[in-house]
Enzyme design. Structure first.
Site, PDB file in Angstrom:
ATOM      1  N   TYR A 293      -7.899  -7.292 -10.933  1.00  0.00           N
ATOM      2  CA  TYR A 293      -8.520  -6.873  -9.668  1.00  0.00           C
ATOM      3  C   TYR A 293      -9.951  -6.419  -9.935  1.00  0.00           C
ATOM      4  O   TYR A 293     -10.893  -6.816  -9.242  1.00  0.00           O
ATOM      5  CB  TYR A 293      -7.684  -5.735  -9.073  1.00  0.00           C
ATOM      6  CG  TYR A 293      -8.114  -5.253  -7.712  1.00  0.00           C
ATOM      7  CD1 TYR A 293      -7.466  -5.694  -6.559  1.00  0.00           C
ATOM      8  CD2 TYR A 293      -9.156  -4.347  -7.562  1.00  0.00           C
ATOM      9  CE1 TYR A 293      -7.847  -5.246  -5.309  1.00  0.00           C
ATOM     10  CE2 TYR A 293      -9.542  -3.894  -6.317  1.00  0.00           C
ATOM     11  CZ  TYR A 293      -8.888  -4.340  -5.196  1.00  0.00           C
ATOM     12  OH  TYR A 293      -9.274  -3.895  -3.958  1.00  0.00           O
TER      13      TYR A 293
ATOM     14  N   ASP B 265      -6.967  -0.211   2.881  1.00  0.00           N
ATOM     15  CA  ASP B 265      -5.590   0.291   2.867  1.00  0.00           C
ATOM     16  C   ASP B 265      -5.513   1.701   3.434  1.00  0.00           C
ATOM     17  O   ASP B 265      -4.624   2.032   4.222  1.00  0.00           O
ATOM     18  CB  ASP B 265      -5.036   0.277   1.443  1.00  0.00           C
ATOM     19  CG  ASP B 265      -5.012  -1.120   0.840  1.00  0.00           C
ATOM     20  OD1 ASP B 265      -5.251  -2.086   1.583  1.00  0.00           O
ATOM     21  OD2 ASP B 265      -4.765  -1.236  -0.367  1.00  0.00           O
TER      22      ASP B 265
ATOM     23  N   SER C  98       0.784  -1.241   0.000  1.00  0.00           N
ATOM     24  CA  SER C  98       0.000   0.000   0.000  1.00  0.00           C
ATOM     25  C   SER C  98       0.808   1.278   0.000  1.00  0.00           C
ATOM     26  O   SER C  98       0.542   2.204   0.759  1.00  0.00           O
ATOM     27  CB  SER C  98      -0.992   0.008   1.167  1.00  0.00           C
ATOM     28  OG  SER C  98      -1.955  -0.966   0.955  1.00  0.00           O
ATOM     29  N   SER C  99       1.778   1.352  -0.897  1.00  0.00           N
ATOM     30  CA  SER C  99       2.478   2.623  -1.091  1.00  0.00           C
ATOM     31  C   SER C  99       1.494   3.690  -1.563  1.00  0.00           C
ATOM     32  O   SER C  99       1.608   4.859  -1.183  1.00  0.00           O
ATOM     33  CB  SER C  99       3.607   2.454  -2.116  1.00  0.00           C
ATOM     34  OG  SER C  99       3.124   1.877  -3.312  1.00  0.00           O
TER      35      SER C  99
END
Length: 384
Positions: free
Chosen positions: A222, A173, A127-128
């Site tokens: 996704y 996130d 989760s940058s």
């Protein structure tokens, strides 16, 4: 040098003065509860001791000048006109956050010079992007003295990623980056946004191993999984798969499988994964690491067989870690899938053995070199 020190020093060098505002938001690792967030379900992540810092100062105009120190790229846009998309992918996370804060507070047009620096590995499933969104959101809140809670900042970041960047992520996130607590996992109800902190047992290490198989959530798979889950929810006549119990699913599983075998497999993962998160909370309360390990193993098997988001390199890392950890903890893939990382919970005295079995076998078998992190559960976004 930490991201905070790096951002502050580079800002000082570029602008010949110290930044007025520095904020820091962490990345995260999800212990259990994968692809359940956008199904209104349950997750159990923790914030980690890797994150993103934003340092900056007000300008006397409406321009944002943003320097991404780690990429050596600059983005500039104005707050008194419609904010367009940038050709730089990272810049769209920043622009999206600002755009939707402006939508909520149209008078927010304060210009700023910013420097961004982070140490969350990119495209690793840690989760940058959420750390960046939450850090920029908190920076805006400080810059404009806006009445935004940390939950508001998290949901604004999710909106930016969904509607501006174009990735249909859930809210986990951003919520954990905003609300994380030191030495705690946070069970999050992704519908009500209620959080339940659960202490990490003192003798347990949080291990993350990056497979270094690159992945990119924005590219289709996704979003396809999300559509399949929505198809299954429609079949059950509910708003989201959160509303289907394991028993209800089993009663109509054959019927759904006949209609859409893939939707049935995806739903089976989500429905059983939600139950696993609730069971994991109880296991941790009872300090039952054997039970937690079984739940993590079942979660991984479900991601591999029903949700079909693991890759052979990830499966191999999990297998290696499980060989050493045995009944004293667990390991599973974490993050969106198709590469990225595994997470393991293991006693501190097993960390070196886990590191060794992976170092001895992973590269030799896959041709890729892993990156090994021992993390601590950390506080969420904060002003420095």
């Amino acid at each position: 040098m930490t991201p905070i020190q790096n951002a502050q020093q580079i800002f000082n060098r570029q602008h010949k003065n110290l930044p007025e505002i520095t904020v820091y938001a962490p990345g995260r690792v999800n212990i259990i509860g994968e692809h359940t967030d956008y199904n209104d379900g349950f997750v159990m992540p923790c914030a980690i001791n890797f994150g993103t810092a934003v340092s900056g100062t007000k300008r006397d105009d409406h321009i944002w000048n943003v320097y991404a120190a780690d990429l050596d790229e600059t983005d500039e846009f104005s707050l008194n006109v419609e904010i367009p998309k940038s050709e730089h992918k990272w810049a769209n996370y920043v622009r999206g956050v600002v755009k939707f804060i402006q939508e909520r507070y149209p008078d927010f047009q304060q210009g700023a010079n910013l420097v961004i620096s982070g140490n969350v590995p990119l495209s690793s499933g840690l989760s940058s992007s959420a750390a960046l969104e939450v850090a920029v959101g908190k920076f805006c809140q400080q810059l404009g003295d806006l009445p935004l809670s940390h939950t508001d900042i998290a949901l604004n970041g999710q909106k930016a990623e969904n509607q501006f960047v174009g990735a249909n992520c859930g809210n986990m996130d951003q919520l954990i980056s905003a609300l994380g607590q030191e030495n705690h996992l946070l069970m999050i109800d992704c519908r009500s946004l209620e959080t339940t902190p659960t202490p990490v047992p003192q003798d347990v290490a949080v291990i993350i191993v990056n497979s270094n198989v690159p992945h990119d959530l924005v590219t289709g798979e996704y979003n396809t999984r999300r559509q399949q889950c929505e198809e299954a929810a429609k079949f059950f006549g509910v708003k989201a798969l959160r509303d289907v119990s394991v028993e209800q699913f089993q009663k109509r599983e054959a019927e759904l499988t006949a209609l859409s075998p893939l939707a049935a497999k995806r739903a089976r993962h989500v429905v059983t994964e939600n139950q696993r998160v609730l069971d994991a909370v109880e296991a941790l309360k009872n300090n039952d690491l054997t039970c937690l390990g079984k739940l993590m193993e079942a979660s991984h098997d479900s991601m591999r067989d029903d949700f079909e988001i693991t890759v052979p390199q990830i499966d191999y890392l999990v297998e290696l870690a499980q060989l050493v950890i045995g009944k004293s903890g667990g390991a599973r893939m974490t993050g969106g899938g198709f590469g990225g990382c595994i997470v393991a919970l293991a006693p501190h005295d097993k960390v070196d053995s886990v590191r060794k079995i992976i170092a001895d076998n992973y590269e030799k078998t896959t041709g890729l070199k892993e990156t090994f992190y021992v993390c601590t559960a950390s506080q969420g976004v904060r002003v420095i």
